[in-house]
Design a protein around this motif. Structure first.
Motif, PDB file in Angstrom:
ATOM      1  N   ARG A  33       0.844  -1.192   0.000  1.00  0.00           N
ATOM      2  CA  ARG A  33       0.000   0.000   0.000  1.00  0.00           C
ATOM      3  C   ARG A  33       0.879   1.242   0.000  1.00  0.00           C
ATOM      4  O   ARG A  33       1.938   1.255   0.624  1.00  0.00           O
ATOM      5  CB  ARG A  33      -0.900   0.013   1.241  1.00  0.00           C
ATOM      6  CG  ARG A  33      -1.868   1.189   1.311  1.00  0.00           C
ATOM      7  CD  ARG A  33      -2.590   1.224   2.646  1.00  0.00           C
ATOM      8  NE  ARG A  33      -3.561   2.313   2.706  1.00  0.00           N
ATOM      9  CZ  ARG A  33      -4.110   2.772   3.823  1.00  0.00           C
ATOM     10  NH1 ARG A  33      -3.791   2.228   4.999  1.00  0.00           N
ATOM     11  NH2 ARG A  33      -4.981   3.765   3.795  1.00  0.00           N
ATOM     12  N   GLN A  35       0.338   5.545   0.661  1.00  0.00           N
ATOM     13  CA  GLN A  35      -0.621   6.565   1.071  1.00  0.00           C
ATOM     14  C   GLN A  35       0.140   7.842   1.418  1.00  0.00           C
ATOM     15  O   GLN A  35       1.334   7.815   1.730  1.00  0.00           O
ATOM     16  CB  GLN A  35      -1.425   6.097   2.279  1.00  0.00           C
ATOM     17  CG  GLN A  35      -0.588   5.860   3.526  1.00  0.00           C
ATOM     18  CD  GLN A  35      -1.368   5.280   4.684  1.00  0.00           C
ATOM     19  OE1 GLN A  35      -1.208   4.120   5.033  1.00  0.00           O
ATOM     20  NE2 GLN A  35      -2.227   6.097   5.277  1.00  0.00           N
ATOM     21  N   PHE A  46      -2.976  12.645   1.451  1.00  0.00           N
ATOM     22  CA  PHE A  46      -3.506  12.130   0.186  1.00  0.00           C
ATOM     23  C   PHE A  46      -2.457  12.241  -0.920  1.00  0.00           C
ATOM     24  O   PHE A  46      -1.501  13.010  -0.822  1.00  0.00           O
ATOM     25  CB  PHE A  46      -4.799  12.839  -0.213  1.00  0.00           C
ATOM     26  CG  PHE A  46      -4.622  14.248  -0.732  1.00  0.00           C
ATOM     27  CD1 PHE A  46      -4.581  14.500  -2.102  1.00  0.00           C
ATOM     28  CD2 PHE A  46      -4.522  15.334   0.134  1.00  0.00           C
ATOM     29  CE1 PHE A  46      -4.435  15.794  -2.592  1.00  0.00           C
ATOM     30  CE2 PHE A  46      -4.380  16.630  -0.337  1.00  0.00           C
ATOM     31  CZ  PHE A  46      -4.335  16.863  -1.703  1.00  0.00           C
ATOM     32  N   ALA A  52      -1.023   7.501  -6.426  1.00  0.00           N
ATOM     33  CA  ALA A  52      -1.900   6.593  -5.685  1.00  0.00           C
ATOM     34  C   ALA A  52      -1.876   5.192  -6.297  1.00  0.00           C
ATOM     35  O   ALA A  52      -2.123   4.203  -5.601  1.00  0.00           O
ATOM     36  CB  ALA A  52      -3.325   7.139  -5.656  1.00  0.00           C
TER      37      ALA A  52
END
Length: 719
Positions: A33, A35, A46, A52
């Motif tokens: 992941r 972030q 964000f 992303a």
């Protein structure tokens, strides 16, 4: 119980935001992941749509993972995406390094070391990856020096000519603005971490004005979009200054105390009446007057200026003129006022320690090597060396951090040069790109998750350390490792070629500009605001509120004696680009072409990834309805866009995004485009007035509708 851990990295792609990225690593060492770091004051938890999806890039099945060599007899030229294995075969790193060292040594001895040309830019803007061990290697070798002009030199030189350094309004202060002008700045598309501060200001009553020939994402949601004609920004800025001065809306106190050349400017702007400027820019005179009055009287007012404005033939003058506006109205005095183009001047790393220019004196030349402008790569590969005064022709090209076959202007000349059988080409890359199609040796490069680096920014004031999150995939290696190894293979005796990443970070942080910051502290804190960008007693930083200029006069310079001494115009003056609707060739090529960057790619980076492609619609040419009607073109028709340098095959898109006389298309990979080339088949190697930069946005073309037969059978690539 999960053994997953989180590693702090920094996005090193060419963006002002330099985002703090948290990477989750599983028990097998894989990234699962990414972030945004919630605690980073600008990233704020964000990421953009591009990053992303960054694990799609890192773990793409198309990643280049091993050194490769062109197969015997395989010709250079465009290769269908996914078929590069037919052209290249794997080799080991030792063999690849030995081959490169042997060829470079041979070329240097036969033609002179200046026949070797490095070509790199901002594929990474990590401090070490962008310029450290690579510069040492090429300096010691005696290779030609690359003038890295392709992106920002005209605007950067313009900003420095007015203020003496690259500083500006803190992005966190935009929330306090009451009037925001996005001038050639698609904030919502490619500076997305500034956008929440803009939105906060708007919720508090601020107005957002966008000045751009194209209806960008930002223009679509602005309070007022001003679709200026390309290349006329100088005239508009001078027209605004005339109104502000004539109506005495300028800040007399600030101008008297902190500017140089006001009276000369007052006289200079007299011809730029709203009516005259309207005829030059396509902006109605009433709108020019309204914009000038609103900007000068709404306090605080801030301008987000971006680099699109300076990719015009007169781009240096345009950027200078816009940069003068906040000094004229005293906007620097207010929290939330001023201008932001680049904040990179705050990050004064010790470049001499990193790059070691002194090594040029130990090269076979015993002197600094010649300089080759990267914006004229086509000329360098096809014509340089024709005159004895040039020095030797380019016989070896070493590409890293860039994809010049796609992004360099005058693409067909670039490709002709890369096709040369006598040109030895090495490319260090993460994927098989348009440029690797012409390589002899291709080397696998790491992503920012796979190496450690130090990171500055040009859109905020936070210094960051990017930790290595995962082991390099396959046999990918970083720039630092590669050029250190090559230096040792070449037999260079200097111990600096054995410096490791931590050594380089320590060296970058030496000197007064980084006083009080150490690698050890960064390894603990990960990000630190530069001490030079805090006000007294830790207060807000307003860079030019009460002076602080690094110009020869010690003031903000409307009139530049330094430029005048160089034979350049001391005051910004509007001159229509040679390739514009006012140019001599406009009767043959009547449309002004904007070769835009796609919102969801980073220049040519990400263009090959399916997830990113789905966020874009490449292969379109935006046209105004009147221009399409005049050529009997309908929406979705196949058309040919052409000039004397090349031609493109695209689909018409009549969507109201451009004014009459202007067309626009976005950059893509050649091998992923219909016809096998992209927008730079049409751009020229003409240079800007300041900084000798690229003039992508001063390009004239014509468009014709393809016949049904032509639409079914595209012309073959030019190779």
């Amino acid at each position: 119980m999960s053994s997953a851990r989180t590693v702090h990295t920094v996005c090193s792609h060419d963006c002002p935001d330099s985002c703090a990225v948290l990477v989750t690593i599983d028990e097998l060492g894989n990234a699962t992941r990414v972030q945004g770091e919630p605690e980073h004051p600008v990233t704020r938890g964000f990421l953009c749509g591009k990053v992303a999806k960054y694990l799609d890039r890192v773990y793409s099945p198309a990643r280049l993972l091993y050194p490769m060599r062109r197969r015997a007899g395989a010709p250079k030229g465009r290769t269908p995406y996914g078929r590069e294995g037919d052209v290249f075969e794997p080799i080991g790193w030792d063999q690849a390094l030995d081959l490169i060292a042997e060829r470079l040594q041979h070329i240097s001895q036969e033609y002179g070391p200046e026949s070797i040309l490095p070509y790199s830019y901002a594929g990474t803007i990590g401090v070490l990856g962008y310029g450290s061990m690579d510069r040492r290697f090429f300096h010691r070798l005696g290779a030609s020096r690359l003038d890295r002009t392709i992106c920002a030199t005209a605007g950067g030189d313009a900003l420095v000519s007015v203020y003496g350094k690259k500083l500006g309004t803190d992005p966190e202060h935009f929330r306090h603005a009451r009037y925001i002008i996005a001038w050639a700045a698609n904030i919502h598309g490619n500076n997305v971490h500034l956008w929440p501060f803009v939105e906060e200001a708007r919720r508090n009553g601020a107005r957002l004005v966008v000045i751009d020939p194209y209806r960008t994402r930002t223009a679509k949601v602005a309070d007022w979009h001003i679709p200026i004609q390309p290349g006329t920004d100088t005239a508009l800025a001078l027209g605004l200054m005339r109104v502000i001065i004539e109506e005495e809306l300028y800040d007399r106190e600030y101008v008297a105390a902190h500017t140089h050349g006001f009276e000369a400017l007052r006289q200079h702007v007299q011809p730029y009446t709203p009516e005259h400027v309207a005829g030059l820019t396509g902006v109605p005179a009433a709108d020019i007057e309204r914009l000038a009055r609103e900007y000068a009287t709404t306090i605080p007012a801030v301008i987000r200026l971006n680099y699109g404005i300076q990719r015009s033939q007169n781009g240096g003058a345009a950027a200078r003129a816009v940069c003068m506006l906040p000094a004229l109205i005293g906007a620097w005095k207010q929290l939330g006022g001023g201008l932001q183009l680049s904040l990179s001047g705050a990050f004064n790393f010790n470049s001499a320690a990193l790059e070691r220019p002194d090594l040029m004196l130990a090269s076979p030349l015993k002197r600094p090597a010649r300089i080759v402008n990267m914006s004229r790569l086509g000329h360098a590969l096809t014509e340089l060396g024709d005159s004895p005064a040039d020095g030797p022709p380019v016989k070896a090209l070493f590409v890293y951090n860039s994809n010049p076959a796609a992004i360099a202007p005058n693409q067909n000349a670039v490709v002709r040069g890369m096709m040369r059988r006598d040109l030895f080409t090495v490319v260090h890359e993460q994927f098989f790109t348009d440029t690797t199609d012409y390589a002899d040796i291709v080397l696998p490069a790491t992503t920012f998750l796979e190496h450690k680096d130090l990171q500055g920014a040009y859109g905020h004031y936070y210094l960051q350390l990017s930790e290595q999150a995962i082991a390099p995939r396959g046999e990918a290696r970083s720039n630092v490792w590669l050029f250190g190894q090559l230096g040792q293979r070449m037999g260079f005796p200097e111990p600096c070629f054995r410096d490791n990443v931590d050594d380089l970070i320590d060296q970058a942080l030496t000197g007064p500009a980084m006083e009080g910051i150490t690698r050890q502290e960064l390894e603990t804190k990960k990000e630190m605001r530069l001490q030079s960008t805090t006000g007294p007693n830790g207060g807000v930083f307003l860079p030019f509120a009460a002076g602080g200029f690094a110009t020869p006069s010690g003031k903000a310079e409307f009139y530049s004696n330094a430029l005048e001494a160089q034979g350049l115009e001391p005051l910004p003056t509007f001159h229509a680009p040679d390739e514009s609707r006012r140019g001599a060739n406009a009767h043959r090529f009547p449309l002004e072409f904007l070769p835009r960057k796609a919102d969801n790619f980073m220049n040519s980076t990400f263009a090959n990834l399916p997830g990113h492609q789905k966020m874009e619609t490449p292969g379109l040419i935006a046209m105004h309805a009147s221009d399409a009607d005049a050529r009997q073109i309908h929406d979705t028709d196949w058309v040919e866009v052409f000039n004397d340098r090349g031609k493109l095959r695209l689909r018409a898109h009549i969507d109201g995004s451009v004014p009459a006389g202007v067309i626009a298309a976005s950059l893509n990979w050649n091998k992923l485009s219909s016809g096998g080339n992209n927008v730079n088949a049409l751009t020229s190697e003409r240079l800007t007035d300041l900084g000798r930069g690229a003039t992508f946005y001063s390009t004239l073309v014509e468009v014709r509708k393809l016949t049904a037969e032509e639409a079914q059978n595209p012309s073959p690539p030019i190779d």
